[in-house]
Design a protein around this motif. Sequence first.
Motif, short mmCIF file in Angstrom:
data_model
loop_
_atom_site.label_atom_id
_atom_site.label_comp_id
_atom_site.label_asym_id
_atom_site.label_seq_id
_atom_site.Cartn_x
_atom_site.Cartn_y
_atom_site.Cartn_z
N ASP A 40 1.14 -1.31 -0.09
CA ASP A 40 0.16 0.75 -0.25
C ASP A 40 0.64 1.43 -0.17
OD1 ASP A 40 -2.66 -1.64 0.35
OD2 ASP A 40 -3.17 -1.58 2.18
N GLY A 41 2.40 1.64 -0.03
CA GLY A 41 3.40 2.35 -0.10
C GLY A 41 2.93 2.68 1.49
N ARG A 42 2.92 2.27 2.32
CA ARG A 42 2.27 2.85 3.85
C ARG A 42 4.22 2.85 3.93
NH1 ARG A 42 -1.03 -0.72 6.82
NH2 ARG A 42 -1.18 -1.80 5.11
N ILE A 43 4.98 2.07 3.36
CA ILE A 43 6.26 2.78 4.36
C ILE A 43 6.96 2.29 2.76
CG2 ILE A 43 6.65 1.24 6.70
CD1 ILE A 43 7.75 -1.09 6.17
N ALA A 44 8.13 2.57 2.72
CA ALA A 44 8.66 2.64 1.62
C ALA A 44 9.63 2.01 1.33
CB ALA A 44 9.97 4.15 1.36
N GLY A 45 10.04 0.75 1.76
CA GLY A 45 10.31 -0.35 1.61
C GLY A 45 11.01 -1.04 2.60
N ALA A 46 11.63 -2.61 2.69
CA ALA A 46 12.26 -3.23 4.33
C ALA A 46 13.51 -4.30 2.81
CB ALA A 46 11.14 -4.02 3.84
N ALA A 47 13.68 -4.68 4.07
CA ALA A 47 15.28 -5.53 3.95
C ALA A 47 15.19 -6.55 4.90
CB ALA A 47 16.91 -5.00 3.97
N LEU A 48 15.66 -8.40 4.78
CA LEU A 48 14.64 -9.58 5.70
C LEU A 48 16.28 -9.82 5.32
CD1 LEU A 48 11.30 -9.57 5.44
CD2 LEU A 48 12.20 -7.91 6.65
N ASP A 49 16.52 -10.34 6.70
CA ASP A 49 18.06 -11.68 6.32
C ASP A 49 17.30 -12.69 7.31
OD1 ASP A 49 20.13 -13.09 5.95
OD2 ASP A 49 20.50 -12.57 8.21
N VAL A 50 15.76 -12.31 8.61
CA VAL A 50 14.81 -13.31 9.15
C VAL A 50 13.32 -13.67 8.81
CG1 VAL A 50 16.48 -13.73 10.28
CG2 VAL A 50 15.19 -11.48 10.78
N PHE A 51 13.10 -14.75 8.79
CA PHE A 51 11.51 -14.63 8.30
C PHE A 51 10.75 -15.70 9.85
CE2 PHE A 51 14.40 -14.15 4.90
CZ PHE A 51 13.63 -13.29 4.07
N GLU A 52 9.21 -14.92 9.73
CA GLU A 52 8.17 -15.23 10.78
C GLU A 52 8.58 -17.04 10.41
OE1 GLU A 52 3.97 -13.88 12.27
OE2 GLU A 52 4.82 -13.43 10.22
N LEU A 103 5.88 -11.05 0.24
CA LEU A 103 7.37 -10.57 0.10
C LEU A 103 8.16 -10.67 -1.10
CD1 LEU A 103 8.09 -11.13 3.80
CD2 LEU A 103 7.85 -8.92 3.34
N VAL A 104 8.10 -12.00 -1.71
CA VAL A 104 8.41 -12.47 -2.88
C VAL A 104 8.34 -11.62 -3.81
CG1 VAL A 104 9.34 -14.36 -4.18
CG2 VAL A 104 9.35 -14.59 -1.60
N ASP A 105 6.88 -11.46 -4.23
CA ASP A 105 6.57 -10.84 -5.08
C ASP A 105 6.37 -8.99 -5.00
OD1 ASP A 105 5.35 -12.94 -6.43
OD2 ASP A 105 3.43 -12.87 -5.45
N LEU A 106 7.19 -8.39 -3.83
CA LEU A 106 7.23 -7.01 -4.09
C LEU A 106 9.16 -6.92 -4.72
CD1 LEU A 106 5.13 -6.31 -0.01
CD2 LEU A 106 4.33 -5.85 -2.93
N ASP A 107 8.87 -5.38 -5.34
CA ASP A 107 9.75 -5.17 -5.49
C ASP A 107 10.86 -4.45 -4.17
OD1 ASP A 107 10.83 -5.93 -8.37
OD2 ASP A 107 9.62 -4.31 -9.37
N ASN A 108 10.07 -3.68 -3.53
CA ASN A 108 10.89 -2.73 -2.86
C ASN A 108 11.36 -3.46 -0.93
OD1 ASN A 108 7.95 -3.13 -2.06
ND2 ASN A 108 7.07 -1.01 -1.12
N VAL A 109 11.58 -4.88 -1.45
CA VAL A 109 11.89 -5.27 -0.34
C VAL A 109 13.38 -6.42 -0.60
CG1 VAL A 109 10.05 -7.42 -0.95
CG2 VAL A 109 11.36 -7.01 1.90
N VAL A 110 14.21 -6.12 0.52
CA VAL A 110 15.06 -7.34 -0.50
C VAL A 110 15.19 -8.37 0.86
CG1 VAL A 110 17.64 -6.96 0.00
CG2 VAL A 110 16.83 -5.29 -0.99
N LEU A 111 15.64 -9.20 0.08
CA LEU A 111 15.49 -11.02 0.53
C LEU A 111 16.54 -11.46 1.00
CD1 LEU A 111 11.99 -11.84 -1.21
CD2 LEU A 111 12.31 -10.85 1.82
N ALA A 112 17.39 -11.70 2.18
CA ALA A 112 18.14 -12.85 2.28
C ALA A 112 18.18 -13.52 3.13
CB ALA A 112 19.97 -11.80 2.83
N PRO A 113 18.23 -14.84 2.98
CA PRO A 113 18.79 -16.17 3.07
C PRO A 113 19.32 -16.77 4.59
CG PRO A 113 20.33 -17.05 1.49
CD PRO A 113 19.77 -15.28 1.89
#
Length: 313
Positions: free
Chosen positions: A247-259, A268-278
Amino acid sequence: MTGRIPEPALGLLREAGQVWAWDGDDPVPIDVRDAQLADADGVVTLLSDRVDDGFLDAAPRARIVANVAVGYNNIDVAACTAREVRVSNTPGVLTDATADLTMGLLIAATRRLGEGERLIRSGTPWKWGMFMMLGTGLQGRRLGIVGMGGIGTAVASRARAFGMEIVYHNRTAVASDIEQLLEARRLPLDELLATSDVVSLHCPYSDETHHLIDAAALATMRRSAYLVNTARGPIVDEAALVDALDDGRIAGAALDVFENEPDVHPGLVDLDNVVLAPHLGSATTETRTAMAELAARNVIALLRGDEPPTPVN
């Protein structure tokens, strides 16, 4: 040993006693694990192991569970304590590696590096343009650190080198000399969320911090803000984060850990404004070796009748 660890740590344990180690990267089968636990005086576990009553029932002789991680939410510490089984972790040795990765994720998110790489790898035609993939600079921006322990402090130090202002939220204030060195100010969580350009999570996971960053917390953040999580996945409500990002309520995110690691919320995988690391926070050869060696030293000390270097209980 429930999983494969670096050879130097195995060498320390072999010098001290008889060692059985699972040498695969896949999880050890439960029946194989339990057969070995039956005679084990000490156990070295990985973050992927769940140490609960069933695990402890299979290890009646165990006197110590040494977790190769700084976090230990995979271990039922109360159950271990009730059985007089010591628990240890590996704090300190992964501070720099995790702080480095945090800054890498922060820069990747704010400068849209993941999007840029995906564009190149996709083969999509492109050319330089004045307004192409504009990101956000860090100089003069406010970094809000939730959990100003060793890793949080190391991140703050790195962020200061990038010209960022530091605020933090902690149960207690950090030492005054550290505050002065970093020019850091302690804020209530709501104020930190509402005023920070980047929020970076470094608090431990507990019942108190479960979904600390939920829909309400995300709604408090600026629309131009970024969220970085290198702590533990369940601190963030991933479904709420997906909604906020979409919804654009925040600009982006970067995650190294997951719920629900290793599963990642498909949104999360479908969004361009999030960086994902394993879960790469401690993933350097030097750090993982040091973590395993510290776990080994905890086991050796306890079985020799000494206090483990880094006890949890």
